[in-house]
Design an enzyme around this catalytic site. Sequence first.
Site, short mmCIF file in Angstrom:
data_model
loop_
_atom_site.label_atom_id
_atom_site.label_comp_id
_atom_site.label_asym_id
_atom_site.label_seq_id
_atom_site.Cartn_x
_atom_site.Cartn_y
_atom_site.Cartn_z
N SER A 50 -28.55 35.44 20.63
CA SER A 50 -27.90 36.20 21.92
C SER A 50 -26.56 35.14 22.52
CB SER A 50 -28.55 36.80 22.69
OG SER A 50 -29.68 37.48 22.09
N ALA A 51 -25.55 35.72 22.77
CA ALA A 51 -24.73 35.07 23.53
C ALA A 51 -24.09 33.61 22.98
CB ALA A 51 -25.02 34.61 24.93
N CYS A 52 -24.15 33.75 21.53
CA CYS A 52 -23.65 32.65 20.57
C CYS A 52 -22.47 33.02 19.82
CB CYS A 52 -24.78 32.03 19.90
SG CYS A 52 -26.05 31.19 20.80
N GLY A 53 -21.81 34.07 20.00
CA GLY A 53 -20.37 34.10 19.43
C GLY A 53 -20.45 35.21 18.31
N ASP B 64 -23.33 43.16 16.39
CA ASP B 64 -24.51 42.68 16.69
C ASP B 64 -25.82 42.79 15.88
OD1 ASP B 64 -26.16 41.44 19.16
OD2 ASP B 64 -26.90 43.42 19.28
N TYR C 34 -31.73 47.84 32.74
CA TYR C 34 -30.87 46.93 32.10
C TYR C 34 -30.75 47.08 30.70
CZ TYR C 34 -27.77 43.29 30.87
OH TYR C 34 -26.64 42.70 30.38
N GLY C 35 -29.67 47.12 29.84
CA GLY C 35 -29.26 46.93 28.86
C GLY C 35 -30.19 46.96 27.74
N SER D 280 -23.00 39.44 32.47
CA SER D 280 -22.53 40.71 32.70
C SER D 280 -21.89 41.17 31.29
CB SER D 280 -21.50 40.78 33.80
OG SER D 280 -20.60 39.80 33.37
N ARG D 281 -21.84 42.61 31.14
CA ARG D 281 -21.42 43.35 29.88
C ARG D 281 -20.48 44.35 30.04
NH1 ARG D 281 -24.36 40.97 25.03
NH2 ARG D 281 -25.63 39.64 25.96
N HIS E 171 -30.24 40.59 13.19
CA HIS E 171 -29.22 40.54 14.32
C HIS E 171 -28.00 39.97 14.01
CE1 HIS E 171 -29.05 38.73 18.64
NE2 HIS E 171 -28.30 39.77 18.48
N ARG F 93 -32.51 40.65 29.26
CA ARG F 93 -33.61 41.13 28.40
C ARG F 93 -34.88 40.25 29.11
NH1 ARG F 93 -34.00 39.07 24.12
NH2 ARG F 93 -31.63 38.09 23.99
N LYS G 107 -32.08 46.70 20.54
CA LYS G 107 -32.80 45.95 20.30
C LYS G 107 -34.27 46.22 19.87
CE LYS G 107 -29.75 42.88 20.06
NZ LYS G 107 -29.02 41.90 20.95
P1 GTP Z 1 -24.88 39.10 22.38
O1 GTP Z 1 -24.15 40.13 22.57
O2 GTP Z 1 -25.89 38.57 23.53
O3 GTP Z 1 -25.77 39.19 20.76
O4 GTP Z 1 -24.05 37.80 22.14
P2 GTP Z 1 -23.01 37.38 21.00
O5 GTP Z 1 -23.48 36.63 19.94
O6 GTP Z 1 -22.17 38.48 20.35
O7 GTP Z 1 -21.88 36.35 21.67
P3 GTP Z 1 -20.40 36.51 22.19
O8 GTP Z 1 -19.38 36.59 21.16
O9 GTP Z 1 -20.29 37.65 23.29
O10 GTP Z 1 -20.16 35.05 22.65
C1 GTP Z 1 -20.98 34.54 23.89
C2 GTP Z 1 -20.25 33.23 24.67
O11 GTP Z 1 -20.02 32.52 23.51
C3 GTP Z 1 -18.92 33.66 25.23
O12 GTP Z 1 -18.86 32.92 26.61
C4 GTP Z 1 -17.64 33.25 24.40
O13 GTP Z 1 -16.78 32.54 25.09
C5 GTP Z 1 -18.64 31.98 23.69
N1 GTP Z 1 -17.96 31.64 22.00
C6 GTP Z 1 -18.03 32.55 21.26
N2 GTP Z 1 -17.39 31.89 20.27
C7 GTP Z 1 -17.31 30.62 20.53
C8 GTP Z 1 -16.73 29.52 19.76
O14 GTP Z 1 -16.27 29.48 18.63
N3 GTP Z 1 -16.58 28.56 20.32
C9 GTP Z 1 -16.92 28.15 21.39
N4 GTP Z 1 -16.97 27.07 22.08
N5 GTP Z 1 -17.46 29.29 22.33
C10 GTP Z 1 -17.78 30.50 21.66
C1 SPV Z 2 -28.40 40.33 23.10
O1 SPV Z 2 -29.07 39.80 23.91
O2 SPV Z 2 -28.76 39.84 22.00
C2 SPV Z 2 -27.59 41.51 23.29
C3 SPV Z 2 -27.76 41.99 24.61
O3 SPV Z 2 -27.02 41.78 22.31
S1 SPV Z 2 -29.14 43.20 24.69
O4 SPV Z 2 -28.72 44.43 24.38
O5 SPV Z 2 -29.40 43.01 26.14
O6 SPV Z 2 -30.27 42.50 24.03
MN MN Z 3 -27.19 40.62 20.31
#
Ligand code: GTP
Ligand code: SPV
Ligand code: MN
Length: 590
Positions: A251-254, A280, A200-201, A373-374, A229, A71, A209
């Site tokens: 995003s990408a926090c689990g 999500d 992209y996504g 990557s997704r 979210h 994004r 989003k």
């Molecule tokens: P978006 O799709 O971007 O919204 O991300 P998301 O919030 O769904 O995050 P996702 O579950 O894909 O996790 C993102 C990253 O965080 C990955 O690299 C996981 O390995 C890492 N992660 C997830 N849960 C944990 C946890 O409990 N502990 C740690 N240390 N890392 C975690």
């Molecule tokens: C995020 O970034 O929170 C995602 C991926 O879930 S995207 O659809 O690209 O926003």
């Molecule tokens: Mn998200």
Amino acid sequence: MELTKNPNVLKWLEEMTALVKPAKTVWIDGSAEQLKALRDEAIATGEMEELNQEKLPGCLLHRTRPSDVARVEGRTFICSRRKEDAGPTNNWEDPKVMYEKLGKLYDGVMKDRTMYVIPYSMGPIGSEFSKVGVELTDSIYVVLNMDIMTRMGKDAFKQLGDESNDFVRGLHSKANIDENERYICHFPEDNTIWSINSAYGGNVLLGKKCFALRIASYQGKNEGWMAEHMLILGIENPKGEVKYICAAFPSACGKTNLAMLIPPEIYKKKGYKVWTVGDDIAWLRQGPDGRLWAINPENGFFGVAPGTNAKSNFNALESTRKNTIFTNVAHNLDDNTVWWEGLDKNPPKHAVDWKGNPWDGTASTEKGAHPNSRFTAPAINCPCISPEFNNPNGVPISAIVFGGRRAKTAPLVYQARDWQHGVFVGSIMASETTAAASGAVGVVRRDPMAMLPFCGYHMGDYFGHWLEMGKKLGDKAPKIFNVNWFRTDDEGHFIWPGFGDNMRVLMWILDRCEGKADAVETPIGYEPKPEDINLEGLDLSLDTLKGLLDVDKPLWKEDVKGIREFYGKFGDRLPKELADELNKLDKNLD
Ligand code: GTP
Ligand code: SPV
Ligand code: MN
């Protein structure tokens, strides 16, 4: 052939057609034959690659340009008529100016291309929660992804009806994928999204989003509901009772990981189960019983690939074994499958990396897969998909959990004293930035309710809307908590094991909701007594846990300064209740 007689759709389509001047227009009815033909075409042109159909049936690989992999928050705009309605946290442009500027970029942009007309529903067809969108796009990749992520096809027009004007108008063109002319623009007052020069996504799957958060958050404020979210998961106890939790992490926090967690042995053997409703986005409204109910408006998962493996997230990996689209992962040429960092310890020797270059998995420091990557996987593939996934009424929510990536400061878990304090706790969230958006990674920034990049209107008003919802819900409101799985030791290692073991924390949260667990009052809210977090079967001492729960007052005092500065941006649109909560926190820390 036209799939609807709705005059509002047809009129808009006529205008957009006159603008982008496509060589051909194709209505997407969602039929298997049509989708098969589009897949075949994308494979023939090289836009997508067909993967090993024995190991990964129905799966495709796609690479986007290296400059188009996440994004782009700096190029995302909320074009409300008045600047102050977009607020201090959004980029803004006058809608007239933006329509004119983008109009020039869109003019004739599809003259050698086919325009696909994609009707889709966010939410199950027939649900009162659901809303319809139509996306016009010149990308087959978008059509195939939208098929997985939404309820796509002619039923969406049935949901809309022949008269209604309540649909989101989405226009997307890849154009030349020129990053200098890339725009992701939202016109909340016109139910309109215009996206150009990305493929992209989150920039181009406009149901996600752009609609389900930015436009929907604005609709929710006006109509009395919420678009967040958040993941949604259910925990079933040995008696068969299921309690639902929503959690907002940036995003990408689990979120995907927590939504699909596998219970630790101690809970599994007692008969506990975890069910995924969403990973999500949640749409929440008050139900006839006065409680807060949630649906997942999506139909699939657009999940982060790196780090996903049989141990960290078995259910997500399973979800990707068929009918899945992989974007920007490494291509293993030996058996025509995919690979990413953290999948296993055996990177392929004979591969192509996410940029399309030969890659041998060892020699270079280059990564095989892009960190963002997704996979795009159908929700029905998920082994723990909730039986309520398609329930038009959604599921009742017991707890709302906020959380982010904080190396220090935030403890493993704490509970807000009440709804108002909970809104404060959400509003002061901060997290280290990730690869999900372009820009620096690992920088701590304020990200209220994980909605900083996704709130379609003034964030001060958004806080006000949360407070209003709390008043409506009264004593039926979910309890609010904050978690942090990401505290690190002096060497920078995560202290808490995370992943499946996060269930230990969720169990305390549910016990609190049912009045079954005690708590300790701290300056920031209620914390568990350390012995109330079940550590059985974990290699983690009670002392370490105490450290994870520690509230470092000098650090929090520093944080209060940061929050004051952040709050200052909102001027008189910051609800007084939140300013009061901040002063209370400041005093509690003395
Ligand atoms: P978006 O799709 O971007 O919204 O991300 P998301 O919030 O769904 O995050 P996702 O579950 O894909 O996790 C993102 C990253 O965080 C990955 O690299 C996981 O390995 C890492 N992660 C997830 N849960 C944990 C946890 O409990 N502990 C740690 N240390 N890392 C975690
Ligand atoms: C995020 O970034 O929170 C995602 C991926 O879930 S995207 O659809 O690209 O926003
Ligand atoms: Mn998200």
